[in-house]
Design a protein around this motif. Structure first.
Motif: not given
Length: 209
Positions: A147-152, A190-195, A169-172
């Protein structure tokens, strides 16, 4: 037949579309394309030339080293990278829109005036966006969402997450892709949320520009 009876019959005929079905209206248009880009509609396939109308249920596709920039509704842009396939599923002007990313990568950019809600179905989960610029697609060996801007909001069979600006987030990769948009085997987690770092962000954006 009395005048009253004739009027009733005439109204009924008009109601069932005696004069033919209403003409479908475009829900968007092609802004620009590069390389091999096309629109598939029913059994027809045509080049996605700038200015071409996008209709409900159209499938937009790109080939190798290709790009496609679509406008949906009043102010939603969908920028597809190479070897991508995206279908326009639902559209209600000013209210809601929904598309399915079957393959490849896309950048969604929703400006002021866009439909209130936008959903993107992917093989990995459903993404719901509000006032948002976000990326979805292959990224460093995984399927990534940034997400570059806003909320998903990301909803999958195994969990959910809310992403804000700068987060991803990533998916294998799945074991098997049976058909576009359909996975086989265990659902990817779903992987943990990260920057996301600047280099990865730039790589993702380059893949759709």
């Amino acid at each position: 037949m009395s005048n009253r009876s004739f009027a009733i019959v005439a109204a009924a005929v008009a109601a069932v579309g005696f004069f033919g079905p209403a003409r479908a209206e475009p829900v968007g248009s092609v802004v620009a394309s590069r390389g091999e880009a096309a629109l598939e509609r029913a059994d027809a396939r045509s080049p996605a030339a700038a200015g071409a109308a996008v209709m409900l249920n159209d499938r937009a596709t790109t080939g190798d080293a290709s790009r496609l920039d679509l406008k949906l509704g009043a102010a939603t842009r969908l920028r597809l990278g190479a070897n991508a396939s995206l279908k326009v599923d639902q559209f209600v002007g000013k209210l809601s829109a929904r598309s399915t990313l079957e393959e490849g990568a896309v950048l969604i950019d929703r400006a002021t005036g866009a439909e209130k809600t936008f959903e993107l179905q992917t093989p990995y989960g459903l993404l719901s966006a509000r006032g948002t610029v976000f990326f979805a697609g292959p990224s460093r060996g995984t399927f990534g969402i940034f997400v570059q801007k806003g909320v998903v909001d990301v909803v999958t069979r195994t969990g959910s997450a809310r992403l804000t600006a700068g987060e991803g987030v990533d998916f294998a990769p799945p074991r098997v892709i049976v058909l576009p948009g359909l996975l086989d085997g265990d659902p990817p987690e779903l992987t943990p949320v990260k920057k996301w770092g600047a280099a990865r962000i730039e790589e993702a954006l380059d893949s759709v520009r």
